[in-house]
Design an enzyme around this catalytic site. Structure first.
Site, PDB file in Angstrom:
ATOM      1  N   TRP A 264      50.958  42.257  17.977  1.00  0.00           N
ATOM      2  CA  TRP A 264      50.872  41.121  18.915  1.00  0.00           C
ATOM      3  C   TRP A 264      50.665  41.697  20.311  1.00  0.00           C
ATOM      4  O   TRP A 264      51.573  42.285  20.877  1.00  0.00           O
ATOM      5  CB  TRP A 264      52.171  40.317  18.839  1.00  0.00           C
ATOM      6  N   ASP A 265      49.470  41.505  20.825  1.00  0.00           N
ATOM      7  CA  ASP A 265      49.106  42.122  22.101  1.00  0.00           C
ATOM      8  C   ASP A 265      49.187  41.102  23.241  1.00  0.00           C
ATOM      9  O   ASP A 265      49.258  39.887  23.006  1.00  0.00           O
ATOM     10  CB  ASP A 265      47.679  42.683  21.977  1.00  0.00           C
ATOM     11  N   MET A 266      49.108  41.582  24.475  1.00  0.00           N
ATOM     12  CA  MET A 266      49.186  40.713  25.662  1.00  0.00           C
ATOM     13  C   MET A 266      48.574  41.510  26.795  1.00  0.00           C
ATOM     14  O   MET A 266      49.215  42.396  27.348  1.00  0.00           O
ATOM     15  CB  MET A 266      50.667  40.442  25.919  1.00  0.00           C
ATOM     16  N   ASN A 267      47.308  41.202  27.125  1.00  0.00           N
ATOM     17  CA  ASN A 267      46.547  42.134  27.944  1.00  0.00           C
ATOM     18  C   ASN A 267      46.268  41.713  29.381  1.00  0.00           C
ATOM     19  O   ASN A 267      45.249  42.102  29.949  1.00  0.00           O
ATOM     20  CB  ASN A 267      45.225  42.456  27.244  1.00  0.00           C
TER      21      ASN A 267
ATOM     22  N   CYS B 236      53.081  44.644  21.745  1.00  0.00           N
ATOM     23  CA  CYS B 236      52.203  45.481  22.559  1.00  0.00           C
ATOM     24  C   CYS B 236      51.810  44.668  23.779  1.00  0.00           C
ATOM     25  O   CYS B 236      51.683  43.451  23.705  1.00  0.00           O
ATOM     26  CB  CYS B 236      50.966  45.800  21.704  1.00  0.00           C
TER      27      CYS B 236
ATOM     28  N   ASP C 137      48.829  52.748  25.943  1.00  0.00           N
ATOM     29  CA  ASP C 137      47.426  52.894  25.557  1.00  0.00           C
ATOM     30  C   ASP C 137      46.955  54.327  25.757  1.00  0.00           C
ATOM     31  O   ASP C 137      45.849  54.677  25.368  1.00  0.00           O
ATOM     32  CB  ASP C 137      46.546  51.957  26.396  1.00  0.00           C
TER      33      ASP C 137
ATOM     34  N   ASP D  15      42.111  46.234  14.443  1.00  0.00           N
ATOM     35  CA  ASP D  15      42.466  45.887  15.825  1.00  0.00           C
ATOM     36  C   ASP D  15      41.510  44.831  16.365  1.00  0.00           C
ATOM     37  O   ASP D  15      40.824  44.120  15.612  1.00  0.00           O
ATOM     38  CB  ASP D  15      42.482  47.177  16.684  1.00  0.00           C
TER      39      ASP D  15
ATOM     40  N   ARG E  79      40.980  41.413  32.941  1.00  0.00           N
ATOM     41  CA  ARG E  79      40.246  41.746  31.713  1.00  0.00           C
ATOM     42  C   ARG E  79      39.406  40.529  31.293  1.00  0.00           C
ATOM     43  O   ARG E  79      39.315  40.214  30.123  1.00  0.00           O
ATOM     44  CB  ARG E  79      41.198  42.155  30.583  1.00  0.00           C
TER      45      ARG E  79
HETATM   46  C1  GLA Z   1      45.314  46.702  24.292  1.00  0.00           C
HETATM   47  C2  GLA Z   1      46.128  47.480  23.290  1.00  0.00           C
HETATM   48  C3  GLA Z   1      45.238  48.454  22.571  1.00  0.00           C
HETATM   49  C4  GLA Z   1      44.137  47.688  21.872  1.00  0.00           C
HETATM   50  C5  GLA Z   1      43.367  46.861  22.864  1.00  0.00           C
HETATM   51  C6  GLA Z   1      42.384  45.935  22.178  1.00  0.00           C
HETATM   52  O1  GLA Z   1      44.882  47.484  25.340  1.00  0.00           O
HETATM   53  O2  GLA Z   1      47.197  48.130  23.905  1.00  0.00           O
HETATM   54  O3  GLA Z   1      45.981  49.199  21.633  1.00  0.00           O
HETATM   55  O4  GLA Z   1      44.696  46.877  20.880  1.00  0.00           O
HETATM   56  O5  GLA Z   1      44.227  46.059  23.658  1.00  0.00           O
HETATM   57  O6  GLA Z   1      41.707  45.128  23.037  1.00  0.00           O
END
Ligand code: GLA
Length: 733
Positions: free
Chosen positions: A479-482, A528, A550, A368, A445
């Site tokens: 593939w995340d997007m935070n 994600c 999460d 991760d 973030r």
């Molecule tokens: C997001 C994802 C988590 C993890 C974190 C990493 O919150 O949903 O599962 O991958 O980012 O920064």
């Protein structure tokens, strides 16, 4: 059989699926009205329900001359524009070259074709030629030359009708589109409820039911993504509809950006529905000859309650929306290191977790966040997609090779849409972040959104990521997007085009994802967004699974997964066993219970396997075997919600049934321990009443009818949060 027919004499469009009918009619002055959506009605044309009445302050089109009863303000219609005496919510708002906002949409022509239309650069349900039919109705504003091509995709065997609109400027002057909903539809007087799925980070898709009273009701997002807060899936239903009974209608938008689902109950109790891109800060200028396509709304109707409606969506998405080869194949059971290590890891620690994963029978290790740039915390390095050699000595390809060497697949986390101010990328290209000139940026973030509307930006990022994926022969990508999209301004677009940024951002995400799935057809792709911030049909077109939340707490997950199951297949929900006390809630639940809950999804682990007790490892091995036994039911079986976690029940239950009805698994959690407890019965659904089923734990045999009607007792357990699982298999006894 022809599923779409045009009845020339009555001017009625009759669209059918096996269990639904949808009708429209071309009425006076080429007005396209909505007649009916609901249960099949044989050959009937539902033309007599519309009653034209003279209502004060509801004006009349010029052509109606002395007829005061024909009013666009009261007629049920299919797609309407502002500025024509229809004062309800409308699907289309334009700004014409002279500054006026009227576009008067009149029926012009239609075409019926085999197969399903597609949308350029947008996710949409697909079909082989014999699986669907398309109806295209052209409405024209005869003054400006703006045409609205209403697209209907009819999937007869799935009981699904899709809708989208293509706007085309066939006039000579530019037209600015300010609101372009994907669909609009009117219900005759009817008391309706809306069931919707609201939430927040770590608590997505909580179910809520609201009565639609007079006036406007809406849910939507202006966060640039579909969001944790409101899901682009809404059900409208009769007031007495419930899980196994009653009429309900699903509206799902296959789109990953700003959206709006709105309703208006008007002066005489009609309900208008519209769904599409949120008009907030949206505009799209169509020069002569240009077109704009809206995203798609996937509609379904069930006369047998919410359970049936959900199963329609589950089947439709698995067969005709999700494109991955994994849709119908066993998915590797993974361990993800996020909750195990967060940013604190090195190559040895990762390899040891991978070894242990192999030891307990897992299939894949997923690395991760934190493997790239100088990423030791979430302040920095997004955009620098090169391995952090200080953490991963010897490099990522070598680590990936070692992990492959012990017989595990290898997966990697990326967050391609973001940039940290503390990154080499930002130092080199500060103008690549979305920001408004002269204003301080809103951080979230600590990070900023990349301006991926710019081709050079998205190409740079994807090329970097492709290089890494190639080098470590990755089998999986998360593939995340935070963060939500903000500071919405692209330095690459002129002032009058800034209203296009939000939508261009989403189109860019789709283009980037498309390049990934085209380049790696065998890759397992999980999307994600801080867990389930982008859990919708749009994402499912690219990724067969989405990290559901999460929040890995098994008890909170009961509600999150229950809410998610209304609109999305169980096989799409990423669900992992994690450590206790749970990192998000602080709650402690039995290891087995965590396994049961995570088995209602794409199963995996997210904890430090090195820290597990021998007892837990033994349980994990059993869990993995049990999941493998039921995995085909999760992937392609029918899903039933038996007991609702949003009600004050002592337990929560759900069930999978194979399509041939020969196998079923009932799972759940007994929530609270009770002294001198009641004997609670459970009633499976969806079985063959005449078939005989053996309880594989006790060897006892029951008819389907006995199980479904008389039920069986839940086990008497002590302690809170106890797991429940029953497996029944058909026998010839
Ligand atoms: C997001 C994802 C988590 C993890 C974190 C990493 O919150 O949903 O599962 O991958 O980012 O920064």
């Amino acid at each position: 059989m022809e599923w779409i027919k045009y009845h020339e004499a009555e001017k009625v469009f009759d669209l059918r699926t096996e269990h639904s009918t949808y009708q429209m009619q071309v009425r006076e002055y080429d007005t396209l009205v909505h007649l009916y959506y609901g249960s099949p009605v044989g050959d009937a044309l539902i033309t007599d329900r519309i009653v034209c009445v003279d209502r004060g302050f509801s004006g009349n089109p010029y052509e109606a001359e002395k007829d005061k009863t024909f009013s666009l303000d009261t007629l049920p219609q299919e797609y309407t524009a502002y500025g024509n005496g229809d004062y309800r919510i409308n699907g289309l708002e334009t700004e014409q070259a002279d500054g006026s906002d009227t576009a008067n949409l009149k029926f012009e022509s239609y075409e019926i074709t085999k197969g399903k239309y597609s949308l350029k650069g947008l996710p949409a349900m697909f079909a082989k030629e014999d699986e669907a039919e398309t109806l295209e109705i052209v409405l024209t504003d005869r003054v400006s030359g703006l045409k609205a091509h209403l697209l209907y995709g009819v999937f007869p065997h799935l009981d699904v009708i899709t809708r989208a609109v293509r706007l085309e400027n066939t006039g000579t002057a530019p037209i600015t589109v300010k609101k372009a909903m994907s669909m609009e539809m009117d219900y005759e007087y009817r008391e309706l409820d809306a069931v919707h799925f609201y939430g927040r980070h770590n608590m997505e898709r909580q179910m809520e039911r609201t009565h639609l009273g007079h006036g406007n009701w809406s849910v939507g997002s202006i966060r640039g993504t579909s969001s944790h807060h409101h899901n682009p899936f809404v059900i409208l239903c009769d007031r007495n509809t419930e899980e196994t009974y009653g009429d309900c209608y699903g509206y799902a938008l296959a789109y990953s950006g700003n959206f709006l689902f709105e309703t208006e109950v008007d002066q005489v109790g009609h309900t208008r529905v519209a769904m599409g891109i949120h008009p907030y800060h949206f505009s799209w200028t169509l020069e002569q000859g240009e077109s704009f396509e809206t995203p798609e709304v996937i509609m379904a109707y069930s006369a047998e309650g919410f359970g049936k409606l959900s199963r329609i969506y589950h089947d439709a998405y698995r067969s005709n929306l999700i494109r991955s080869k994994y849709t119908e194949q066993p998915r590797p059971i993974l361990v993800n290191n996020w909750e195990a290590t967060y940013f604190d890891f090195d190559a040895d620690k990762i390899y040891h977790i991978a070894e242990e994963a192999k030891n307990i029978g897992l299939d894949m290790f997923v690395l991760d966040d934190g493997w790239f740039g100088k990423r030791d915390n979430d302040w920095c390095a997004l955009g620098d997609w090169e391995v952090n050699e200080e953490k991963i000595k010897g490099g990522l390809p070598a680590l990936a090779e070692k992990i492959h060497g012990i017989g595990l697949k290898f997966g990697l986390w990326v967050e391609p849409e973001m940039i940290s101010e503390d990154s080499d990328l930002y130092r080199e290209h500060p103008d690549w972040a979305l920001k408004i000139p002269g204003r301080a940026m809103n951080r979230s973030r600590h990070q900023l959104n990349l301006d991926i509307t710019r081709k050079e930006v998205r190409e740079h990022i994807m090329n970097q990521i492709f290089k890494v994926l190639d080098a470590c022969k990755a089998d999986y990508v998360k593939w995340d997007m935070n963060r939500s999209v903000d500071n919405v301004f692209s330095a690459a677009l002129p002032k009058e085009r800034q209203g296009e940024v939000y939508h261009r951002y989403v189109l860019a995400v789709y283009e980037m994802m498309e390049s990934l799935v085209q380049r790696y057809p065998d890759l397992l792709f999980e999307s994600c967004s801080g867990g389930g911030g982008r859990f919708e049909a749009g994402m499912l077109y690219y990724s067969p699974q989405i990290w559901c939340s999460d929040n890995t707490d098994a008890i909170d997950r009961l509600k999150i997964q229950y809410g998610t199951s209304f609109g999305y297949p169980i096989s799409a929900m990423g669900a992992h066993v994690s450590v206790c006390p749970n990192h998000q809630s602080g709650r402690t639940t039995p290891f087995e219970t965590r396994g049961i809950v995570a088995s209602a999804g794409t199963f995996g682990y997210e904890l430090d396997l090195m820290k597990m007790s021998e007892e837990e490892k033994k349980t994990a091995r059993e869990q993995i075997l049990k999941y493998k036994e039921m995995e085909h039911l999760v992937q392609s079986g029918d899903y039933y919600r038996l007991v609702n976690p949003f009600e004050n029940n002592n337990h929560v239950l759900w069930q999978f049934v194979s399509k041939d009805k020969k196998e079923t698994v009932v799972c759940g959690v007994r929530l609270h321990s009770e002294a001198n407890p009641y004997i609670y019965l459970f009633y499976p659904q969806g079985l063959d009443a005449d078939m005989k089923y053996e309880d594989t734990a006790t060897g006892k045999v029951y008819t389907g009818a006995a199980l479904m009607k008389a039920g069986l007792p839940l086990p008497l357990t002590t302690g809170d949060y106890q797991p429940i699982r029953f497996t029944f298999k058909a026998v010839e006894k």
